[in-house]
Design a protein around this motif. Structure first.
Motif, PDB file in Angstrom:
ATOM      1  N   SER A   1       1.025  -1.527   0.168  1.00 14.95           N
ATOM      2  CA  SER A   1       0.247   0.237   0.276  1.00 14.95           C
ATOM      3  C   SER A   1       0.698   1.004  -0.556  1.00 14.95           C
ATOM      4  O   SER A   1       2.060   1.018   0.352  1.00 14.95           O
ATOM      5  N   PHE A   2      -0.176   2.469  -0.823  1.00 16.06           N
ATOM      6  CA  PHE A   2       1.079   3.445  -0.377  1.00 16.06           C
ATOM      7  C   PHE A   2       0.873   4.122   0.683  1.00 16.06           C
ATOM      8  O   PHE A   2       0.128   3.743   1.268  1.00 16.06           O
ATOM      9  N   ASN A   3       2.266   4.392   1.438  1.00 21.11           N
ATOM     10  CA  ASN A   3       2.342   4.557   2.972  1.00 21.11           C
ATOM     11  C   ASN A   3       1.773   6.245   3.463  1.00 21.11           C
ATOM     12  O   ASN A   3       2.110   7.212   2.528  1.00 21.11           O
ATOM     13  N   PRO A   4       1.008   6.367   4.042  1.00 15.13           N
ATOM     14  CA  PRO A   4       0.733   7.231   4.742  1.00 15.13           C
ATOM     15  C   PRO A   4       1.687   8.172   5.529  1.00 15.13           C
ATOM     16  O   PRO A   4       2.282   7.597   6.476  1.00 15.13           O
ATOM     17  N   GLU A   5       1.910   9.516   5.475  1.00 14.55           N
ATOM     18  CA  GLU A   5       3.366  10.615   6.151  1.00 14.55           C
ATOM     19  C   GLU A   5       2.171  12.036   5.816  1.00 14.55           C
ATOM     20  O   GLU A   5       1.541  12.378   5.282  1.00 14.55           O
ATOM     21  N   ILE A   6       3.411  12.203   6.712  1.00 21.42           N
ATOM     22  CA  ILE A   6       3.482  13.844   6.946  1.00 21.42           C
ATOM     23  C   ILE A   6       4.665  14.168   6.858  1.00 21.42           C
ATOM     24  O   ILE A   6       5.754  13.552   8.090  1.00 21.42           O
ATOM     25  N   GLN A   7       4.851  15.061   6.513  1.00 22.01           N
ATOM     26  CA  GLN A   7       5.993  16.224   6.277  1.00 22.01           C
ATOM     27  C   GLN A   7       6.094  17.697   6.891  1.00 22.01           C
ATOM     28  O   GLN A   7       4.674  17.632   6.616  1.00 22.01           O
ATOM     29  N   PHE A   8       7.151  17.888   7.957  1.00 24.45           N
ATOM     30  CA  PHE A   8       6.765  19.398   8.373  1.00 24.45           C
ATOM     31  C   PHE A   8       7.756  20.331   8.442  1.00 24.45           C
ATOM     32  O   PHE A   8       9.314  18.924   8.861  1.00 24.45           O
ATOM     33  N   PRO A   9       9.309  21.225   8.175  1.00 21.88           N
ATOM     34  CA  PRO A   9      10.038  21.674   7.990  1.00 21.88           C
ATOM     35  C   PRO A   9       9.895  22.188   9.912  1.00 21.88           C
ATOM     36  O   PRO A   9       9.649  22.360  10.388  1.00 21.88           O
ATOM     37  N   VAL A  10      11.463  21.897   9.580  1.00 18.98           N
ATOM     38  CA  VAL A  10      12.241  22.802  11.367  1.00 18.98           C
ATOM     39  C   VAL A  10      13.811  23.407  11.025  1.00 18.98           C
ATOM     40  O   VAL A  10      13.792  23.256  10.182  1.00 18.98           O
ATOM     41  N   VAL A  11      13.475  24.281  11.649  1.00 23.62           N
ATOM     42  CA  VAL A  11      15.245  24.922  11.803  1.00 23.62           C
ATOM     43  C   VAL A  11      15.418  24.719  12.759  1.00 23.62           C
ATOM     44  O   VAL A  11      15.067  24.230  13.777  1.00 23.62           O
ATOM     45  N   ILE A  12      16.777  24.344  12.416  1.00 24.98           N
ATOM     46  CA  ILE A  12      17.838  25.118  13.493  1.00 24.98           C
ATOM     47  C   ILE A  12      18.768  25.604  13.470  1.00 24.98           C
ATOM     48  O   ILE A  12      19.188  27.016  12.539  1.00 24.98           O
ATOM     49  N   ILE A  13      17.830  26.392  14.384  1.00 19.68           N
ATOM     50  CA  ILE A  13      19.093  27.739  15.308  1.00 19.68           C
ATOM     51  C   ILE A  13      20.087  27.859  16.422  1.00 19.68           C
ATOM     52  O   ILE A  13      20.246  26.372  16.888  1.00 19.68           O
ATOM     53  N   PRO A  14      21.013  28.434  16.305  1.00 20.53           N
ATOM     54  CA  PRO A  14      22.162  29.169  17.141  1.00 20.53           C
ATOM     55  C   PRO A  14      21.567  29.123  18.611  1.00 20.53           C
ATOM     56  O   PRO A  14      19.914  28.979  18.766  1.00 20.53           O
ATOM     57  N   PHE A  15      21.926  28.184  19.708  1.00 17.96           N
ATOM     58  CA  PHE A  15      21.726  28.025  21.019  1.00 17.96           C
ATOM     59  C   PHE A  15      20.836  28.735  22.193  1.00 17.96           C
ATOM     60  O   PHE A  15      20.382  29.087  22.480  1.00 17.96           O
ATOM     61  N   ASP A  16      21.939  30.093  21.148  1.00 18.64           N
ATOM     62  CA  ASP A  16      21.604  31.635  21.846  1.00 18.64           C
ATOM     63  C   ASP A  16      20.389  31.363  21.939  1.00 18.64           C
ATOM     64  O   ASP A  16      19.429  32.789  22.366  1.00 18.64           O
ATOM     65  N   LEU A  17      19.381  30.843  21.287  1.00 23.02           N
ATOM     66  CA  LEU A  17      17.993  31.728  20.687  1.00 23.02           C
ATOM     67  C   LEU A  17      17.332  30.597  21.111  1.00 23.02           C
ATOM     68  O   LEU A  17      15.878  30.797  20.841  1.00 23.02           O
ATOM     69  N   SER A  18      17.453  29.685  21.706  1.00 28.27           N
ATOM     70  CA  SER A  18      16.476  28.755  22.012  1.00 28.27           C
ATOM     71  C   SER A  18      15.913  29.291  23.316  1.00 28.27           C
ATOM     72  O   SER A  18      16.495  30.004  24.002  1.00 28.27           O
ATOM     73  N   PRO A  19      15.016  28.898  23.223  1.00 23.67           N
ATOM     74  CA  PRO A  19      13.862  29.392  24.837  1.00 23.67           C
ATOM     75  C   PRO A  19      14.526  28.200  25.605  1.00 23.67           C
ATOM     76  O   PRO A  19      14.366  29.180  27.145  1.00 23.67           O
ATOM     77  N   ASP A  20      14.920  27.233  25.756  1.00 22.69           N
ATOM     78  CA  ASP A  20      16.006  26.839  26.795  1.00 22.69           C
ATOM     79  C   ASP A  20      17.209  27.140  27.441  1.00 22.69           C
ATOM     80  O   ASP A  20      17.915  26.547  27.540  1.00 22.69           O
ATOM     81  N   HIS A  21      17.686  28.207  26.203  1.00 20.83           N
ATOM     82  CA  HIS A  21      19.210  29.020  26.105  1.00 20.83           C
ATOM     83  C   HIS A  21      19.228  29.410  27.482  1.00 20.83           C
ATOM     84  O   HIS A  21      18.014  29.502  28.178  1.00 20.83           O
ATOM     85  N   SER A  22      20.029  28.821  28.909  1.00 16.93           N
ATOM     86  CA  SER A  22      20.463  29.540  30.272  1.00 16.93           C
ATOM     87  C   SER A  22      22.516  29.860  29.483  1.00 16.93           C
ATOM     88  O   SER A  22      22.259  28.507  29.362  1.00 16.93           O
TER      89      SER A  22
END
Length: 418
Positions: free
Chosen positions: A279-300
């Motif tokens: 069968s044709f496989n159901p799939e979902i694709q969505f873009p993600v962005v790799i950002i510098p560490f100090d732009l992350s909301p988890d940055h400390s």
């Protein structure tokens, strides 16, 4: 014994990873050691960024594609040509330079088989009829120009419904949820897949993080895709509902997304699919962005930068620590401090000729843990007054008449899909 025993260039690090971003101050030293007196026509240092693409395609003939983009260039004259020649005596001569990196968005450093984005310092010593001496050092640039980054921090959900066709009865519905679509190297992306298997077939969920690189030249494009991460989930039985959680850790050395260069782009997407036999496989694709560490909301604060840099402490000039190596192109974490080191003026100072070396910060070490001592600077007699170093900081000096791409064209604000 050669007249010039060494001709080196070095820069001061703003952070442990020795990276620079938009608007940062790049300050360093140009060192010239002489065994004998020499006459100099000019001496200058420049910082520049260039992007290049090149590949070959083979069919009935061999066709090559290549293109070049000058991202920016700035130049400072330490001994201008207008002096009509300057005589330097034997000994060590140290020149200081300082540049402010352009504040507009530029692509991060990048190197692959078919293209590269390279930033470097380059110095040239001209002695008239003698052969010119040149020295260069690459620097690592990490772009923080991420458009609409606040939208990338919102949760995202995608859905798909699929009838399995002739060889199977029933359908399948899948929802995929992520808390955000922007992550820094070293962070973990949590993906939740809710699957309703209303068919008579069993199926296996698969999760992948894929890197897509596109090179463009002469209206042609070359595409490369690499799987960064791949994982299989447990088999889902027919007529079953299941919620599956997959954690994808972004590799610590993963390069950041590049979307602000018209000849090279680096993008990422996540693919979640259901592997169904015949069968044709159901799939979902969505873009993600790799950002510098100090732009992350988890940055400390990670505590890996010199505390003296953050506090603006002053230091002894006899041990101005230098960065002897510019690092590898693997996209290390971007710096948390963008301010110039204390005591670094915008214009370069000609040490021993036009003034005394200003007080510097002791964080400027070769490896942030050791210091490199220098001999005391001596006043250098010259046969004529040396003018102050002229500064030319014209941005975006291109080798062609083609204007750099419009940033708004690369990142339209009305984009609702990304």
């Amino acid at each position: 014994m050669p007249t010039i025993t060494s001709f080196t260039i070095s820069y001061y690090a703003l952070n442990k990873d020795r990276t620079f971003s938009e608007g940062d101050i790049l300050t360093g030293l140009l060192t010239l050691n002489l065994e004998k007196e020499i006459g100099i026509r000019s001496l200058f240092v420049k910082v520049k960024g260039d992007a290049d693409v090149y590949w070959t395609e083979r069919s009935s003939t061999i066709t090559s594609y290549s293109t070049h983009r000058r991202l920016f260039k700035m130049k400072q004259c330490l001994i201008p040509e207008e002096t009509q020649g300057t005589v330097l005596p034997p000994g060590s001569h140290v020149f200081k330079f300082s540049f402010k990196m352009p504040e507009r968005g530029m692509p991060s450093s990048f190197k692959r088989n078919h293209g590269k984005v390279v930033y470097k310092l380059e110095a040239k010593l001209s002695r008239g009829w003698m052969m010119d001496r040149m020295v260069e050092k690459e620097i690592t640039f990490v772009s923080k120009a991420i458009p609409n980054i606040h939208r990338l921090m919102l949760s995202h959900i995608s859905s798909t419904d699929k009838h399995l066709g002739i060889f199977s009865k029933g359908s399948v519905h899948m929802d995929v949820i992520v808390e955000r679509r922007a992550y820094a190297p070293g962070e973990t992306m949590k993906i939740v897949a809710k699957i309703d298997n209303s068919s008579a077939k069993e199926m296996t969920p698969k999760f992948s993080l894929i890197q897509d690189v596109v090179y463009r030249a002469n209206k042609h494009a070359k595409n490369e895709s690499d799987i960064v991460y791949k994982k299989h989930g447990d088999c889902i039985d027919p007529k079953t509902q299941m919620e599956i959680t997959c954690a994808i850790k972004i590799p610590p050395d993963q390069m950041t997304t590049i979307q602000n260069c018209d000849i090279i782009s680096v993008q990422y997407h996540v693919k979640v699919c259901l592997d169904v036999s015949f069968s044709f496989n159901p799939e979902i694709q969505f873009p993600v962005v790799i950002i510098p560490f100090d732009l992350s909301p988890d940055h400390s604060p990670r505590g890996d930068s010199d505390p003296a840099l953050a506090s603006g402490a002053q230091y002894n000039v006899d041990s101005p620590p230098l960065v002897a190596h510019s690092g590898i192109f693997g996209y290390p974490t971007a710096q948390g401090f963008a301010a110039p080191p204390p005591g670094c003026p915008g214009n370069p100072t000609l040490l021993g000729m036009s003034g005394i070396y200003p007080t510097q910060a002791s964080n400027m070490t070769q490896d942030y843990n050791s210091h490199q001592s220098f001999n005391t600077f001596r006043t250098v007699p010259v046969n004529r007054p040396v003018p102050s170093a002229s500064v030319r900081t014209t941005d975006s000096v291109s080798q062609s008449d083609e204007a750099p791409p419009s940033y708004s064209a690369l990142f339209p604000s009305c984009d609702t899909n990304f």
